[in-house]
Motif scaffolding. Sequence first.
Motif, PDB file in Angstrom:
ATOM      1  N   CYS A   1       7.322   3.778  -3.784  1.00  0.00           N
ATOM      2  CA  CYS A   1       6.611   3.450  -5.025  1.00  0.00           C
ATOM      3  C   CYS A   1       7.323   2.319  -5.791  1.00  0.00           C
TER       4      CYS A   1
ATOM      5  N   CYS B   1       3.997   9.608  -5.375  1.00  0.00           N
ATOM      6  CA  CYS B   1       4.933   8.477  -5.432  1.00  0.00           C
ATOM      7  C   CYS B   1       6.296   8.955  -4.938  1.00  0.00           C
TER       8      CYS B   1
ATOM      9  N   CYS C   1       1.512   1.574 -10.374  1.00  0.00           N
ATOM     10  CA  CYS C   1       1.495   1.681  -8.905  1.00  0.00           C
ATOM     11  C   CYS C   1       0.131   2.127  -8.394  1.00  0.00           C
TER      12      CYS C   1
ATOM     13  N   CYS D   1      -0.102   4.244  -5.640  1.00  0.00           N
ATOM     14  CA  CYS D   1       0.213   5.293  -4.658  1.00  0.00           C
ATOM     15  C   CYS D   1      -0.921   6.314  -4.511  1.00  0.00           C
TER      16      CYS D   1
HETATM   17 ZN   LIG Z   1       3.693   5.221  -7.243  1.00  0.00          ZN
END
Ligand SMILES: [Zn+2]
Length: 269
Positions: A136, A202, A257, A259
């Motif tokens: 991540c 993550c 992010c 993820c």
């Molecule tokens: Zn992440």
Amino acid sequence: MKSKPQADIGIFSGSGMYEFAADQIETVKINTPYGPPGDLIEIGTIGGKRVAFLPRHGRKHSIPPHKINYRANLWAMKELGVSRIISPCACGSLQKDIKPGEFVVTDQFVDRTKGREDTFCDGPEVMHISAAEPYCPELRKLATAAIRAEGAVGHNGGTIVVINGPRFSSKAESKWFTQMGWHTVNMTQYPEVVLAQELGICIVNIAMITDYDAGLAGDVPEVTTKEVVRMFQSSVGILHKILIRLIKEIPAERKTCRCLQKVDEAYFC
Ligand SMILES: [Zn+2]
């Protein structure tokens, strides 16, 4: 009725890291469709967050890297509601400028393991998770900052070669890894990292350098288990401080992010 145990952050504690300062600790036993995880899970509060600790080798360090039930460990974290995992590990260095006692926040892996169950997707639904950026980016940034804030050397990015173990590398293997420009070597990051990705969790690796790998032998002393353990024990105090700082810095919601979104994009349909 007792409420179901929940956690925000998971930690796969590595060798020699079974003591951790946390409040309101509860110990939970979880079973999964893949069998039991490596041990009981302890959930404690740090900086207002519930943090689940699972020693990946078991508390008695009785599960070697190639026998860890990675799918059960990850599934157990998912069951607890964990959305972020911190995955510290002991590592050998493949490059002279990455020294014992320093830390690497890994951004890429090379899988040299064999025979490990490395997916939750055995059909009938088919998914191909992107492993282009397996760790991540949001957590990596925070982890690097936490290491440096504690006064330690933190390398921002690095490629980890994951060998099957339990043996260490031969000099030839290790030299090859070094010549490829890879940075660290370990036995547990794969398939831990990709299984987390499949679950939309993550994950960040903090690789603690305990030794120079065999390929640098001649220039540096050869790696032994005793030396790895000695070095780990001398650095584990600073690692705990880094982890506590990082846990406190992780925002409640994921901000930058992808993820979680990557899971939706992975299904073949
Ligand atoms: Zn992440």
